[in-house]
Design a protein around this motif. Structure first.
Motif, short mmCIF file in Angstrom:
data_model
loop_
_atom_site.label_atom_id
_atom_site.label_comp_id
_atom_site.label_asym_id
_atom_site.label_seq_id
_atom_site.Cartn_x
_atom_site.Cartn_y
_atom_site.Cartn_z
N LEU A 1 0.84 -1.20 0.00
CA LEU A 1 0.00 0.00 0.00
C LEU A 1 0.86 1.24 0.00
N VAL A 2 0.51 2.18 -0.87
CA VAL A 2 1.14 3.50 -0.90
C VAL A 2 0.04 4.53 -0.70
N MET A 3 0.11 5.31 0.38
CA MET A 3 -0.82 6.39 0.64
C MET A 3 -0.10 7.70 0.35
N VAL A 4 -0.58 8.42 -0.65
CA VAL A 4 0.06 9.66 -1.08
C VAL A 4 -0.74 10.83 -0.53
N GLY A 5 -0.07 11.68 0.25
CA GLY A 5 -0.74 12.85 0.82
C GLY A 5 -0.30 14.13 0.17
N GLU A 6 -0.50 15.22 0.86
CA GLU A 6 -0.14 16.54 0.33
C GLU A 6 1.38 16.71 0.34
N ASP B 1 5.09 16.10 -0.05
CA ASP B 1 5.95 14.91 -0.10
C ASP B 1 5.50 13.82 0.87
N ALA B 2 4.32 13.96 1.46
CA ALA B 2 3.86 12.98 2.44
C ALA B 2 3.44 11.68 1.75
N VAL B 3 4.19 10.63 2.00
CA VAL B 3 3.89 9.31 1.43
C VAL B 3 4.09 8.26 2.51
N ILE C 1 -3.22 4.90 -3.24
CA ILE C 1 -4.38 5.74 -2.97
C ILE C 1 -3.89 7.16 -2.68
N TYR C 2 -4.64 8.14 -3.14
CA TYR C 2 -4.25 9.55 -2.99
C TYR C 2 -5.13 10.24 -1.97
N ASN C 3 -4.50 11.03 -1.10
CA ASN C 3 -5.23 11.75 -0.05
C ASN C 3 -4.81 13.21 0.02
N GLY C 4 -4.43 13.78 -1.12
CA GLY C 4 -4.03 15.19 -1.16
C GLY C 4 -5.09 16.05 -1.80
N PRO C 5 -4.75 17.31 -2.10
CA PRO C 5 -5.71 18.21 -2.75
C PRO C 5 -6.17 17.66 -4.09
#
Length: 509
Positions: free
Chosen positions: A33-38, A40-42, A232-236
């Motif tokens: 699992l890769v969770m990509v945030g705002e 460089d948050a990964v 999965i992406y969790n950024g803007p």
């Protein structure tokens, strides 16, 4: 092994074990699992790390003294713990209830009460009202569970034991729970080869929110069932972000609703992003317009495969690597699926090819729900003999391709979610300036339909459309709120006084 035997899950079967245990043994260091945030948050989790965290959460939940099958409601945003808690509940022999962070406190309270949830897990930015005597677990509690001792093994559940409770709109107006067994994950197997073309070498990027069955299924469960990597992406939600994410993470598969593909074509500078890793895209939740299919394939040179499904069974008709695309059709039944077109009224006999009727799937399908939660009347309404009918009107052509002809009821499709007009009407009817209201879908472009409310004012008042939309926003999840308000002198009704929703869109504003 025969096709029939392959469609039958093992008698003892735990969905979480199926997705994690062998992967943790065979490929422990592979990224699961890769969770990509705002910015460089990964966050990255290997299969070994995911397996341990899920069994640790299962241990923590088990120590709460819950009965087998107790409901665990998840009220979180797109975060890694959502996935871990979901599978942790299954691993403990409990029933996971994924819910949307968009729900208002009153909507969330309804789900808690209707499901009789024993535990509610809340995210970092989630507001929770009226928890009552339920156990509430916050981020710190889940962190403590993950640091604790994991259970030695996944719960020894039967394939038919309940695993997941998903709420969707019902014809009665209030959401209804769709109860799935552990075998539902086994029932997804035909999708892997025939729609997704999914193997252990793939990197699946999904554009949806975690609570949606499309995201939990295609974005997480299917990659894990095959030993692939989920992103999965969790950024803007910038309109051009998806092309950049495909390039940055080497996504080989991308899943979204059709409108996201149109946004990519319109707003992303595709020349700046290397999409060479992408093998194809997949889409579901809404019908794929032929012009969008043509534009996507012409611009990107990548195939786009559509699927048709629902909360009660997920996707079962699709195009894909083994099913050639036919513009305007979602495809053919995936191999192993038994479907039929039934007459709308009368005995449940299959209609000849070319005739329009109710799309039905055989009740032997392992991916089919166990039933509706405490809704025997609604359950009886969709069962006809040996068939389940979800309300879609369709036909099959001579080549077995399915053609969709709308709904046999008034349920709407909003951003891929089914929404009952009754639920939206009930909220608007509570506004003091409204004397009467009807809600339906309205086509604003060839491929875009929105929820619209048709309102009759109380005498002597002039409510503002913006104020009515704001009223709804305080009481409904964003995807349920009307995008347009039209004012009428009277609503079209039948001789028996029932609102004719299908005629509302024909009226003038």
């Amino acid at each position: 092994m025969s096709a029939a035997e392959d469609r039958t899950p093992p008698r003892r079967f735990n969905a979480a074990r199926y997705c994690l245990a062998e992967n943790a043994r065979l490929r422990p260091d592979k990224i699961a699992l890769v969770m990509v945030g705002e910015g460089d948050a990964v966050t990255r989790l290997t299969y070994a790390e995911a397996d341990r965290a899920i069994r640790a959460i299962a241990g923590g939940l088990s120590r709460l003294g819950l009965e087998s099958g107790a409901r665990v409601m998840i009220r979180m945003g797109n975060e890694a713990d959502y996935v871990l808690v979901y599978f942790g509940a299954l691993a403990a022999g409990l029933v996971a209830l994924p819910s949307s962070s968009q729900l208002t406190p009153s909507e969330a309270a309804f789900l808690m009460e209707d499901s009789a949830a024993s535990v509610v897990v809340v995210g970092r930015d989630t507001v929770l009202d009226r928890a009552g005597d339920r156990i509430v677990l916050e981020a710190g509690d889940i962190a403590a569970m993950k640091a604790g001792d994991p259970v030695a093994d996944y719960a020894d559940t039967a394939a038919d034991d309940p695993a997941t409770l998903v709420y969707t709109s019902g014809t009665s107006g209030s959401p209804k729970g769709v109860l799935h067994a552990h075998r539902a994950i086994w029932g997804r197997r035909p999708m892997h080869a025939h729609w997704l073309g999914l193997t252990e070498d793939d990197v699946m990027l999904h554009a949806g929110a975690m609570n949606w069955t499309y995201t939990l299924g295609v974005g997480i469960t299917d990659p894990w069932a095959c030993g692939a990597t989920a992103v999965i992406y969790n950024g803007p939600r910038e309109r051009g972000i998806w092309a950049a994410l495909i390039a940055a993470h080497g996504a080989t598969l991308f899943a979204a609703v059709p409108s996201v593909y149109r946004q990519i074509l319109k707003y992303a500078d595709l020349a700046r992003h290397d999409l060479s890793s992408l093998r194809h895209g997949v889409t579901a939740g809404e019908a794929l317009p032929p012009d969008l299919l043509e534009a996507w394939t012409a611009t990107t040179k990548k195939p786009l495969y559509e699927a048709l499904g629902m909360s009660e069974i997920s996707t079962y008709v699709s195009s894909g690597p083994t099913i050639p695309v036919r513009a305007g059709s979602p495809g053919r039944p995936q191999p192993g699926r038994r479907i039929a077109i039934l007459a709308v009224e009368g005995d449940p006999e299959a209609l000849p090819q070319g005739e329009t009727g109710l799309l039905a799937i055989h009740r032997s399908e392992p991916g089919l729900m166990l039933g509706y939660w405490n809704r025997p009347d609604e359950e009886a309404a969709v069962l006809r003999g040996e068939w389940f009918t979800g309300g879609d009107l369709a036909s099959l052509d001579d080549d077995g391709y399915l053609w969709f002809h709308g709904r046999n009821d008034d349920l709407m499709n909003a951003m891929g979610y089914r929404v009952s007009p009754n639920e939206v009407e009930a909220v608007l009817a509570g506004h003091p300036a409204i004397a009467d209201v009807g809600v339906t879908e309205l086509a604003v472009r060839a491929d875009v339909r929105v929820i619209a409310a048709f309102v009759v004012r109380q005498p002597g008042v002039e409510p503002d459309a913006g104020a009515l939309i704001a009223w709804c926003a305080e009481r409904l999840a964003a995807y349920k709120c009307p995008r347009e308000i039209r004012f009428l002198d009277a609503l079209p009704r039948t001789a028996n006084g029932k609102v004719q929703r299908k005629r509302l869109a024909e009226t003038q504003s």
